[in-house]
Design a protein around this motif. Structure first.
Motif, PDB file in Angstrom:
ATOM      1  N   MET A   1      29.433  25.304  33.961  1.00 47.21           N
ATOM      2  CA  MET A   1      28.813  24.941  35.208  1.00 47.21           C
ATOM      3  C   MET A   1      29.488  25.625  36.392  1.00 47.21           C
ATOM      4  SD  MET A   1      27.891  21.213  36.595  1.00 47.21           S
ATOM      5  CE  MET A   1      28.455  20.747  38.194  1.00 47.21           C
ATOM      6  N   LEU A   2      30.690  26.081  36.255  1.00 46.04           N
ATOM      7  CA  LEU A   2      31.402  26.644  37.390  1.00 46.04           C
ATOM      8  C   LEU A   2      30.785  27.932  37.913  1.00 46.04           C
ATOM      9  CD1 LEU A   2      35.088  25.926  36.393  1.00 46.04           C
ATOM     10  CD2 LEU A   2      33.641  24.666  37.974  1.00 46.04           C
ATOM     11  N   ASP A   3      30.059  28.666  37.077  1.00 45.96           N
ATOM     12  CA  ASP A   3      29.466  29.914  37.529  1.00 45.96           C
ATOM     13  C   ASP A   3      27.995  29.764  37.902  1.00 45.96           C
ATOM     14  OD1 ASP A   3      31.400  31.723  35.106  1.00 45.96           O
ATOM     15  OD2 ASP A   3      31.862  31.299  37.194  1.00 45.96           O
ATOM     16  N   ASP A   4      27.434  28.571  37.765  1.00 47.38           N
ATOM     17  CA  ASP A   4      26.023  28.350  38.069  1.00 47.38           C
ATOM     18  C   ASP A   4      25.793  28.310  39.576  1.00 47.38           C
ATOM     19  OD1 ASP A   4      25.398  28.174  35.405  1.00 47.38           O
ATOM     20  OD2 ASP A   4      25.429  25.999  35.354  1.00 47.38           O
ATOM     21  N   ILE A   5      24.556  28.562  39.954  1.00 42.67           N
ATOM     22  CA  ILE A   5      24.123  28.454  41.348  1.00 42.67           C
ATOM     23  C   ILE A   5      23.227  27.228  41.454  1.00 42.67           C
ATOM     24  CG2 ILE A   5      22.771  29.555  43.177  1.00 42.67           C
ATOM     25  CD1 ILE A   5      25.377  30.988  42.642  1.00 42.67           C
ATOM     26  N   VAL A   6      23.419  26.458  42.513  1.00 40.83           N
ATOM     27  CA  VAL A   6      22.576  25.286  42.748  1.00 40.83           C
ATOM     28  C   VAL A   6      21.900  25.435  44.110  1.00 40.83           C
ATOM     29  CG1 VAL A   6      23.923  23.737  41.295  1.00 40.83           C
ATOM     30  CG2 VAL A   6      24.493  23.945  43.696  1.00 40.83           C
ATOM     31  N   THR A   7      20.714  24.839  44.229  1.00 43.64           N
ATOM     32  CA  THR A   7      19.961  24.884  45.478  1.00 43.64           C
ATOM     33  C   THR A   7      19.601  23.464  45.883  1.00 43.64           C
ATOM     34  OG1 THR A   7      19.053  27.048  44.924  1.00 43.64           O
ATOM     35  CG2 THR A   7      17.899  25.789  46.612  1.00 43.64           C
ATOM     36  N   LEU A   8      19.901  23.124  47.122  1.00 41.06           N
ATOM     37  CA  LEU A   8      19.527  21.831  47.678  1.00 41.06           C
ATOM     38  C   LEU A   8      18.397  22.072  48.666  1.00 41.06           C
ATOM     39  CD1 LEU A   8      20.011  18.785  48.186  1.00 41.06           C
ATOM     40  CD2 LEU A   8      21.605  19.478  49.988  1.00 41.06           C
ATOM     41  N   ALA A   9      17.241  21.502  48.386  1.00 40.34           N
ATOM     42  CA  ALA A   9      16.101  21.598  49.302  1.00 40.34           C
ATOM     43  C   ALA A   9      16.203  20.445  50.298  1.00 40.34           C
ATOM     44  CB  ALA A   9      14.796  21.533  48.534  1.00 40.34           C
ATOM     45  N   VAL A  10      16.212  20.776  51.582  1.00 46.57           N
ATOM     46  CA  VAL A  10      16.433  19.791  52.636  1.00 46.57           C
ATOM     47  C   VAL A  10      15.205  19.727  53.533  1.00 46.57           C
ATOM     48  CG1 VAL A  10      17.900  19.182  54.602  1.00 46.57           C
ATOM     49  CG2 VAL A  10      18.904  20.312  52.613  1.00 46.57           C
ATOM     50  N   SER A  11      14.826  18.525  53.886  1.00 43.94           N
ATOM     51  CA  SER A  11      13.756  18.314  54.854  1.00 43.94           C
ATOM     52  C   SER A  11      14.269  17.304  55.882  1.00 43.94           C
ATOM     53  CB  SER A  11      12.515  17.771  54.155  1.00 43.94           C
ATOM     54  OG  SER A  11      11.502  17.518  55.100  1.00 43.94           O
ATOM     55  N   VAL A  12      14.216  17.677  57.146  1.00 40.50           N
ATOM     56  CA  VAL A  12      14.696  16.814  58.225  1.00 40.50           C
ATOM     57  C   VAL A  12      13.500  16.440  59.092  1.00 40.50           C
ATOM     58  CG1 VAL A  12      16.270  16.629  60.185  1.00 40.50           C
ATOM     59  CG2 VAL A  12      16.933  17.992  58.192  1.00 40.50           C
ATOM     60  N   ASN A  13      13.344  15.150  59.328  1.00 41.49           N
ATOM     61  CA  ASN A  13      12.244  14.638  60.153  1.00 41.49           C
ATOM     62  C   ASN A  13      12.829  13.854  61.326  1.00 41.49           C
ATOM     63  OD1 ASN A  13       9.870  15.191  58.269  1.00 41.49           O
ATOM     64  ND2 ASN A  13      11.280  14.073  56.961  1.00 41.49           N
ATOM     65  N   TRP A  14      12.204  13.968  62.484  1.00 41.57           N
ATOM     66  CA  TRP A  14      12.653  13.240  63.649  1.00 41.57           C
ATOM     67  C   TRP A  14      11.500  13.080  64.630  1.00 41.57           C
ATOM     68  CZ3 TRP A  14      13.338  18.366  62.847  1.00 41.57           C
ATOM     69  CH2 TRP A  14      12.993  19.231  63.862  1.00 41.57           C
ATOM     70  N   ILE A  15      11.711  12.201  65.613  1.00 42.58           N
ATOM     71  CA  ILE A  15      10.737  12.037  66.692  1.00 42.58           C
ATOM     72  C   ILE A  15      11.282  12.782  67.907  1.00 42.58           C
ATOM     73  CG2 ILE A  15       9.608  10.405  68.251  1.00 42.58           C
ATOM     74  CD1 ILE A  15       9.735   8.329  66.034  1.00 42.58           C
ATOM     75  N   ASN A  16      10.468  13.686  68.421  1.00 39.31           N
ATOM     76  CA  ASN A  16      10.839  14.434  69.620  1.00 39.31           C
ATOM     77  C   ASN A  16      10.791  13.467  70.807  1.00 39.31           C
ATOM     78  OD1 ASN A  16      10.635  15.946  72.063  1.00 39.31           O
ATOM     79  ND2 ASN A  16       9.951  17.728  70.895  1.00 39.31           N
ATOM     80  N   ALA A  32      27.365  28.172  45.029  1.00 37.57           N
ATOM     81  CA  ALA A  32      27.927  28.134  43.685  1.00 37.57           C
ATOM     82  C   ALA A  32      28.135  26.663  43.355  1.00 37.57           C
ATOM     83  CB  ALA A  32      29.239  28.895  43.640  1.00 37.57           C
ATOM     84  N   SER A  33      27.975  26.281  42.110  1.00 37.64           N
ATOM     85  CA  SER A  33      28.023  24.856  41.760  1.00 37.64           C
ATOM     86  C   SER A  33      29.358  24.213  42.112  1.00 37.64           C
ATOM     87  CB  SER A  33      27.705  24.657  40.282  1.00 37.64           C
ATOM     88  OG  SER A  33      28.627  25.369  39.483  1.00 37.64           O
ATOM     89  N   ALA A  34      30.455  24.924  41.909  1.00 36.83           N
ATOM     90  CA  ALA A  34      31.767  24.348  42.238  1.00 36.83           C
ATOM     91  C   ALA A  34      31.857  24.083  43.740  1.00 36.83           C
ATOM     92  CB  ALA A  34      32.882  25.279  41.786  1.00 36.83           C
ATOM     93  N   GLN A  35      31.359  25.001  44.559  1.00 35.50           N
ATOM     94  CA  GLN A  35      31.376  24.808  46.013  1.00 35.50           C
ATOM     95  C   GLN A  35      30.434  23.679  46.409  1.00 35.50           C
ATOM     96  OE1 GLN A  35      33.407  26.370  48.290  1.00 35.50           O
ATOM     97  NE2 GLN A  35      32.626  24.819  49.689  1.00 35.50           N
ATOM     98  N   ALA A  36      29.277  23.598  45.773  1.00 38.39           N
ATOM     99  CA  ALA A  36      28.319  22.538  46.081  1.00 38.39           C
ATOM    100  C   ALA A  36      28.916  21.164  45.808  1.00 38.39           C
ATOM    101  CB  ALA A  36      27.043  22.725  45.271  1.00 38.39           C
ATOM    102  N   LEU A  37      29.669  21.039  44.738  1.00 38.00           N
ATOM    103  CA  LEU A  37      30.313  19.757  44.443  1.00 38.00           C
ATOM    104  C   LEU A  37      31.283  19.378  45.556  1.00 38.00           C
ATOM    105  CD1 LEU A  37      30.942  20.054  40.620  1.00 38.00           C
ATOM    106  CD2 LEU A  37      29.327  18.539  41.780  1.00 38.00           C
TER     107      LEU A  37
END
Length: 57
Positions: A1-16, A32-37
């Motif tokens: 797992m240390l050499d794997d790449i991970v992606t976090l999909a982020v959605s931010v919602n707010w009221i203007n 990189a997965s280690a950095q993501a952890l």
């Protein structure tokens, strides 16, 4: 797992506050997965209770 790449999909919602309308933005963070952890699940801060007590003489 240390050499794997991970992606976090982020959605931010707010009221203007000026228009009183909902706004939304989406983006992805890729790490990189280690950095993501470390980024997304860091170690809890240490407390004095976790530290060894100083030795007395």
């Amino acid at each position: 797992m240390l050499d794997d790449i991970v992606t976090l999909a982020v959605s931010v919602n707010w009221i203007n506050p000026a228009s009183k309308e909902y706004e939304q933005t989406s983006f992805e963070l890729t790490r990189a997965s280690a950095q993501a952890l470390r980024d997304f699940a860091p170690d809890p801060p240490s407390t004095q209770a976790d530290s060894p007590s100083p030795s007395t003489q």
